[in-house]
Scaffold this motif. Structure first.
Motif, mmCIF file in Angstrom:
data_model
loop_
_atom_site.group_PDB
_atom_site.id
_atom_site.type_symbol
_atom_site.label_atom_id
_atom_site.label_comp_id
_atom_site.label_asym_id
_atom_site.label_seq_id
_atom_site.Cartn_x
_atom_site.Cartn_y
_atom_site.Cartn_z
ATOM 1 N N ARG A 134 35.593 44.601 25.102
ATOM 2 C CA ARG A 134 36.135 43.211 24.783
ATOM 3 C C ARG A 134 37.398 42.966 25.558
ATOM 4 O O ARG A 134 37.826 41.875 25.775
ATOM 5 C CB ARG A 134 36.333 43.250 23.197
ATOM 6 C CG ARG A 134 35.051 43.123 22.448
ATOM 7 C CD ARG A 134 35.452 42.818 20.971
ATOM 8 N NE ARG A 134 35.616 44.217 20.199
ATOM 9 C CZ ARG A 134 34.890 44.932 19.832
ATOM 10 N NH1 ARG A 134 33.734 45.191 20.023
ATOM 11 N NH2 ARG A 134 35.380 45.984 19.127
ATOM 12 N N CYS A 135 38.216 44.071 25.642
ATOM 13 C CA CYS A 135 39.498 43.973 26.466
ATOM 14 C C CYS A 135 39.343 43.459 27.837
ATOM 15 O O CYS A 135 39.902 42.538 28.230
ATOM 16 C CB CYS A 135 40.173 45.372 26.219
ATOM 17 S SG CYS A 135 40.958 45.742 24.867
ATOM 18 N N GLU A 136 38.530 44.155 28.321
ATOM 19 C CA GLU A 136 37.893 43.655 29.605
ATOM 20 C C GLU A 136 37.210 42.121 29.910
ATOM 21 O O GLU A 136 37.723 41.422 30.936
ATOM 22 C CB GLU A 136 36.984 44.593 30.480
ATOM 23 C CG GLU A 136 37.576 46.032 30.781
ATOM 24 C CD GLU A 136 38.483 45.919 31.548
ATOM 25 O OE1 GLU A 136 38.808 45.252 32.586
ATOM 26 O OE2 GLU A 136 39.715 46.923 31.157
ATOM 27 N N LEU A 137 36.655 41.979 28.665
ATOM 28 C CA LEU A 137 36.250 40.464 28.968
ATOM 29 C C LEU A 137 37.390 39.440 28.689
ATOM 30 O O LEU A 137 37.325 38.328 29.434
ATOM 31 C CB LEU A 137 35.156 40.345 27.680
ATOM 32 C CG LEU A 137 34.964 38.722 27.328
ATOM 33 C CD1 LEU A 137 34.182 38.084 28.246
ATOM 34 C CD2 LEU A 137 33.879 39.043 25.888
ATOM 35 N N ALA A 138 38.273 39.872 27.681
ATOM 36 C CA ALA A 138 39.499 39.130 27.760
ATOM 37 C C ALA A 138 40.514 38.844 29.114
ATOM 38 O O ALA A 138 40.604 37.714 29.331
ATOM 39 C CB ALA A 138 40.414 39.703 26.525
ATOM 40 N N VAL A 139 40.443 40.026 29.831
ATOM 41 C CA VAL A 139 41.121 39.950 31.032
ATOM 42 C C VAL A 139 40.371 39.080 31.902
ATOM 43 O O VAL A 139 40.977 38.193 32.642
ATOM 44 C CB VAL A 139 41.031 41.366 31.787
ATOM 45 C CG1 VAL A 139 41.662 41.242 33.153
ATOM 46 C CG2 VAL A 139 41.974 42.211 30.733
ATOM 47 N N HIS A 140 39.135 39.152 32.128
ATOM 48 C CA HIS A 140 38.254 38.223 32.817
ATOM 49 C C HIS A 140 38.522 36.898 32.375
ATOM 50 O O HIS A 140 38.902 35.767 33.508
ATOM 51 C CB HIS A 140 36.694 38.342 32.619
ATOM 52 C CG HIS A 140 35.756 37.815 33.571
ATOM 53 N ND1 HIS A 140 35.278 38.217 34.770
ATOM 54 C CD2 HIS A 140 35.002 36.728 33.301
ATOM 55 C CE1 HIS A 140 34.642 37.313 35.293
ATOM 56 N NE2 HIS A 140 34.436 36.222 34.132
ATOM 57 N N LEU A 141 38.713 36.354 31.253
ATOM 58 C CA LEU A 141 38.712 35.136 30.879
ATOM 59 C C LEU A 141 39.990 34.653 30.979
ATOM 60 O O LEU A 141 40.314 33.497 31.565
ATOM 61 C CB LEU A 141 38.380 34.843 29.366
ATOM 62 C CG LEU A 141 37.271 35.133 28.898
ATOM 63 C CD1 LEU A 141 37.238 35.133 27.354
ATOM 64 C CD2 LEU A 141 36.091 33.980 29.451
ATOM 65 N N ALA A 142 41.033 35.477 30.870
ATOM 66 C CA ALA A 142 42.531 35.186 31.189
ATOM 67 C C ALA A 142 42.719 34.839 32.614
ATOM 68 O O ALA A 142 43.621 33.996 32.950
ATOM 69 C CB ALA A 142 43.581 36.209 30.611
ATOM 70 N N VAL A 143 42.149 35.760 33.649
ATOM 71 C CA VAL A 143 42.362 35.691 35.143
ATOM 72 C C VAL A 143 41.764 34.277 35.387
ATOM 73 O O VAL A 143 42.669 33.425 36.159
ATOM 74 C CB VAL A 143 41.657 36.717 35.746
ATOM 75 C CG1 VAL A 143 41.787 36.441 37.245
ATOM 76 C CG2 VAL A 143 42.626 37.967 35.435
ATOM 77 N N HIS A 144 40.981 33.825 34.896
ATOM 78 C CA HIS A 144 40.056 32.449 35.270
ATOM 79 C C HIS A 144 41.087 31.585 34.656
ATOM 80 O O HIS A 144 41.251 30.487 35.465
ATOM 81 C CB HIS A 144 38.764 32.432 34.671
ATOM 82 C CG HIS A 144 37.768 33.045 35.503
ATOM 83 N ND1 HIS A 144 37.704 34.614 35.564
ATOM 84 C CD2 HIS A 144 36.812 32.788 36.535
ATOM 85 C CE1 HIS A 144 36.617 34.805 36.420
ATOM 86 N NE2 HIS A 144 35.973 33.585 37.172
#
Length: 216
Positions: free
Chosen positions: A15-25
């Motif tokens: 979930r944290c890595e998914l949040a990073v993915h969304l935030a970077v975009h």
């Protein structure tokens, strides 16, 4: 740690890595591939562990639409999918005109591997081409109440992030995106800082539901 505890920890990391993915975009001002939103639409806000029926992450986009994201590291025909569909059915009454229902995973197993393609064909009004696609779509149609089935199938998206909690091709992509935002080619450091922020937020909450806005 028990097997269930290990699975829960791995799920939290995903979930944290998914949040990073969304935030970077969002920081890069780029659409999230796989969600089929228009080219000029990207994440501007992330909310975590909300009171929504689909409560892992709520994403608000630059045009006001939202995506309600169920984050499951490994998705098969069992409990992770069942829990997601229960949340989606409960989410239906709140959906705006362009809102999305998303299941995000690192490992897609069995018929779920073909679910994204099956949903894309459904949205395009096309018949399923293969038995694999038909079986994938049936994972949803057989489990959804008829009153919401059409709407859920239209709004459902699959966000596949393979290798997101392992070593680094996924992180390398995010770092390359961030190099276009931060100075001196410090994209990798920026991505690591975001990941550390989300991990610390998760540890600080210790499972207590809360909301955290990331982007203005």
């Amino acid at each position: 740690m028990s097997r269930a505890g290990q699975a829960g920890e791995v799920g939290s990391v995903f979930r944290c890595e998914l949040a990073v993915h969304l935030a970077v975009h969002g920081l890069r001002g780029r659409p999230v591939s796989g969600l089929d939103v228009p080219a000029g639409v990207w994440p501007v806000r992330l909310d975590f562990e909300t009171s929504d029926p689909t409560d892992d992450i709520r994403v608000t986009f630059s045009d006001g639409r939202r995506a309600y994201v169920s984050a499951k590291r490994k998705i098969d025909r069992g409990r992770p999918l069942e829990e997601t569909l229960t949340g989606w059915v409960g989410q239906v009454p709140t959906l705006g005109a362009d809102d999305l229902l998303v299941i995000a995973g690192e490992e897609l197993v069995g018929p779920v591997k073909n679910l994204d393609r099956a949903l894309r064909r459904h949205r395009a009004g096309l018949r399923m081409e293969t038995g694999d696609e038909s079986r994938a779509l049936a994972l949803l149609t057989d489990r959804l109440p008829s009153r919401v089935r059409g709407l859920v199938l239209d709004r459902a998206r699959v966000l596949h992030l393979p290798g997101s909690i392992g070593p680094a091709p996924h992180r390398d992509l995010l770092a390359a995106l961030m190099n276009l935002v931060v100075a001196d080619a410090r994209g990798p450091s920026a991505v690591s800082a975001l990941a550390d922020f989300f991990h610390r937020q998760r540890a600080r909450r210790s499972g207590v539901p809360s909301r955290t806005g990331l982007l203005p």
